[in-house]
Write a protein that holds these residues in place. Structure first.
Motif, short mmCIF file in Angstrom:
data_model
loop_
_atom_site.label_atom_id
_atom_site.label_comp_id
_atom_site.label_asym_id
_atom_site.label_seq_id
_atom_site.Cartn_x
_atom_site.Cartn_y
_atom_site.Cartn_z
N GLU A 93 0.84 -1.21 0.00
CA GLU A 93 0.00 0.00 0.00
C GLU A 93 0.87 1.25 0.00
OE1 GLU A 93 -4.06 -0.73 2.42
OE2 GLU A 93 -2.25 -1.24 3.53
N LEU A 94 1.92 1.20 0.79
CA LEU A 94 2.82 2.36 0.88
C LEU A 94 3.48 2.62 -0.46
CD1 LEU A 94 4.36 4.48 2.65
CD2 LEU A 94 6.14 2.74 2.88
N ASN A 95 4.02 1.58 -1.08
CA ASN A 95 4.71 1.76 -2.36
C ASN A 95 3.77 2.32 -3.42
OD1 ASN A 95 7.04 0.81 -1.23
ND2 ASN A 95 6.80 -1.28 -2.01
N ALA A 96 2.57 1.77 -3.47
CA ALA A 96 1.60 2.23 -4.47
C ALA A 96 1.27 3.70 -4.24
CB ALA A 96 0.33 1.38 -4.40
N ARG A 97 1.11 4.08 -2.97
CA ARG A 97 0.74 5.45 -2.68
C ARG A 97 1.91 6.41 -2.97
NH1 ARG A 97 -3.67 8.17 -0.61
NH2 ARG A 97 -4.55 6.21 -1.32
N MET A 98 3.10 5.96 -2.68
CA MET A 98 4.26 6.83 -2.95
C MET A 98 4.39 7.09 -4.45
SD MET A 98 7.18 5.76 -0.16
CE MET A 98 8.39 6.95 -0.75
N GLU A 99 4.11 6.10 -5.24
CA GLU A 99 4.16 6.31 -6.70
C GLU A 99 3.11 7.32 -7.12
OE1 GLU A 99 4.02 2.89 -9.30
OE2 GLU A 99 5.49 1.83 -8.04
N LYS A 100 1.93 7.17 -6.56
CA LYS A 100 0.83 8.07 -6.88
C LYS A 100 1.19 9.51 -6.48
CE LYS A 100 -4.08 8.00 -5.82
NZ LYS A 100 -5.09 7.30 -5.00
N VAL A 101 1.80 9.65 -5.33
CA VAL A 101 2.20 10.97 -4.83
C VAL A 101 3.20 11.62 -5.79
CG1 VAL A 101 3.52 12.12 -3.00
CG2 VAL A 101 1.71 10.49 -2.40
N ALA A 102 4.20 10.83 -6.19
CA ALA A 102 5.25 11.38 -7.05
C ALA A 102 4.70 11.78 -8.41
CB ALA A 102 6.38 10.37 -7.19
N ALA A 103 3.64 11.07 -8.84
CA ALA A 103 3.08 11.33 -10.17
C ALA A 103 2.33 12.65 -10.22
CB ALA A 103 2.15 10.18 -10.56
N ARG A 104 2.03 13.22 -9.06
CA ARG A 104 1.23 14.46 -9.05
C ARG A 104 2.03 15.67 -9.48
NH1 ARG A 104 -1.01 13.31 -3.15
NH2 ARG A 104 -2.49 11.65 -3.63
N GLY A 105 3.34 15.62 -9.30
CA GLY A 105 4.15 16.78 -9.68
C GLY A 105 5.50 16.72 -9.02
N PRO A 106 6.42 17.54 -9.49
CA PRO A 106 7.81 17.46 -9.03
C PRO A 106 8.12 18.20 -7.73
CG PRO A 106 7.63 19.07 -10.79
CD PRO A 106 6.25 18.51 -10.59
N THR A 107 7.19 18.98 -7.20
CA THR A 107 7.49 19.70 -5.96
C THR A 107 6.62 19.19 -4.81
OG1 THR A 107 5.78 21.40 -6.25
CG2 THR A 107 7.92 21.80 -7.32
N TYR A 108 7.01 19.53 -3.61
CA TYR A 108 6.23 19.11 -2.43
C TYR A 108 4.82 19.70 -2.50
CZ TYR A 108 4.84 18.16 2.35
OH TYR A 108 4.17 17.70 3.46
N GLY A 109 4.75 20.96 -2.88
CA GLY A 109 3.45 21.62 -2.97
C GLY A 109 2.48 20.90 -3.90
N GLU A 110 2.99 20.49 -5.04
CA GLU A 110 2.12 19.77 -5.99
C GLU A 110 1.84 18.35 -5.51
OE1 GLU A 110 3.37 21.12 -10.35
OE2 GLU A 110 5.05 21.06 -8.94
N ALA A 111 2.87 17.68 -4.99
CA ALA A 111 2.73 16.26 -4.62
C ALA A 111 1.81 16.07 -3.42
CB ALA A 111 4.10 15.66 -4.34
N GLN A 112 1.70 17.08 -2.56
CA GLN A 112 0.83 16.90 -1.38
C GLN A 112 -0.64 16.90 -1.77
OE1 GLN A 112 1.05 20.08 1.45
NE2 GLN A 112 0.78 21.65 -0.08
N GLY A 113 -0.90 17.30 -3.02
CA GLY A 113 -2.24 17.17 -3.59
C GLY A 113 -3.32 17.77 -2.73
N ALA A 114 -4.39 17.00 -2.58
CA ALA A 114 -5.54 17.49 -1.82
C ALA A 114 -5.34 17.26 -0.33
CB ALA A 114 -6.81 16.79 -2.30
#
Lengths: 116, 218
Positions: A93-114
């Protein structure tokens, strides 16, 4: 270093060792660091692990982690390991979520998403 | 690794983390592996109902509200109220609770500086710290140099902080643990007679309560 001397001391037990001048720099904590701190307080208060578990995983990381990772980097690594061990979520679950997080964008601001 | 020391970085701060990494103040810096992990863990915990975004935010607000001002208020009260001081030295946790500061289940031991004794606090094993009274610890408190040397050559360490302890004053070093935290009660400086609590608290810095400094008159 001290963990293979046979004297029963682990690397983290550094009291009394020789060391250089104390670097006096300080920094305010970043939002992600405060979140790591908050996750530790909340999950330990809810019984998922204890401060001893936090320390055990950090001590297990070894001296190299102390030299190469920042304080809250070691914390999130340890928190994650403790939470997997206590069954809060799985490594998959962690690995899958980390991939999803990274896919949102290259910065912390973008990756933190909603999550904000 | 995410730790590129980019000195051309316009957001580069003076402060370095305990392992010597530059601090990145803004959210528009490249995502690091460990930040990615923090976001993922936080989201999973929320999704599984283990915590909520509101709980996390409330915890951060609480953390931000903790500062050395709380410790300074405790010291100022002890300076002005001998009965409180006696209770503080006897049972630090109970005395801080009296002032509305949550001891958080930790044992607080208050050590008093006197004419003959100067106290200094360290955590050699990790970085235990009275965060309820002082907020989060400074980077140097968590550094190898401070943790290693303070128990071995405290006078030399204090000298690095600009504090020369006279030879006839004994230096006592207190090594904290996960369950027991120390706070130094500094000596009240001469010339502060009649000061109100706020003025007294104003000269009690974080470093005075760790024991690497003593209160200075403005």
């Amino acid at each position: 270093m001290t963990d293979d001397t046979g004297q029963g001391r682990s690397w983290h037990d550094m009291g009394g060792e020789d060391a250089g001048e104390i670097a006096r720099g300080e920094h305010d904590f970043a939002l992600w660091e405060k979140r790591v701190d908050a996750l530790m307080r909340l999950t330990s208060a809810k019984g998922y692990f204890t401060v001893d578990g936090l320390r055990r995983a950090i001590e297990d990381m070894g001296e190299d982690a102390f030299e190469t990772m920042s304080y809250y980097e070691r914390w999130i690594a340890s928190i994650t390991r403790n939470l997997v061990e206590s069954g809060a979520f799985s490594t998959e679950e962690l690995n899958a979520r980390m991939e999803k997080v990274a896919a949102r964008g290259p910065t912390y601001g973008e990756a933190q998403g909603a999550g904000e | 690794m995410p730790h590129d020391h980019d000195h051309d970085d316009p957001f580069h701060h003076e402060g370095m983390s305990s392992s010597g990494h530059p601090y990145r103040p803004d959210n528009d810096q490249p995502l690091t592996y460990w930040q990615q992990m923090e976001i993922a863990v936080r989201e999973l915990l929320v999704e599984k109902g283990i915590t909520t975004a509101a709980e996390i935010n409330a915890q951060i607000v609480l953390m931000d509200a903790r500062s050395p001002a709380q410790g300074a208020a405790v010291v100022a009260r002890a300076w002005d109220d001998p009965a409180f001081k006696a209770r503080l030295l006897a049972d630090g946790s109970a005395a801080m609770a009296e002032l509305g500061i949550d001891p958080d289940g930790l044992k607080l031991v208050v050590v008093e500086n006197t004419a003959g004794v100067h106290n200094v606090v360290v955590c050699t094993l990790c970085s235990c710290y009275p965060r309820n009274l002082l907020g989060l610890p400074p980077d140097w408190y968590k550094s190898r140099a401070y943790r290693s040397r303070t128990v071995k050559e405290p006078r030399a360490v204090l000298r690095e902080f600009g504090l020369e302890v006279p030879e006839d004053v004994r230096v006592q070093v207190h090594d904290s643990t996960a369950d027991m935290r120390y706070l130094v009660l500094p000596r009240r400086p001469e010339g502060t007679e009649g000061w109100d609590a706020e003025a007294l608290a104003g000269i009690v810095t974080r470093d005075c309560m760790i024991g690497v400094a003593i209160p200075q008159l403005p």
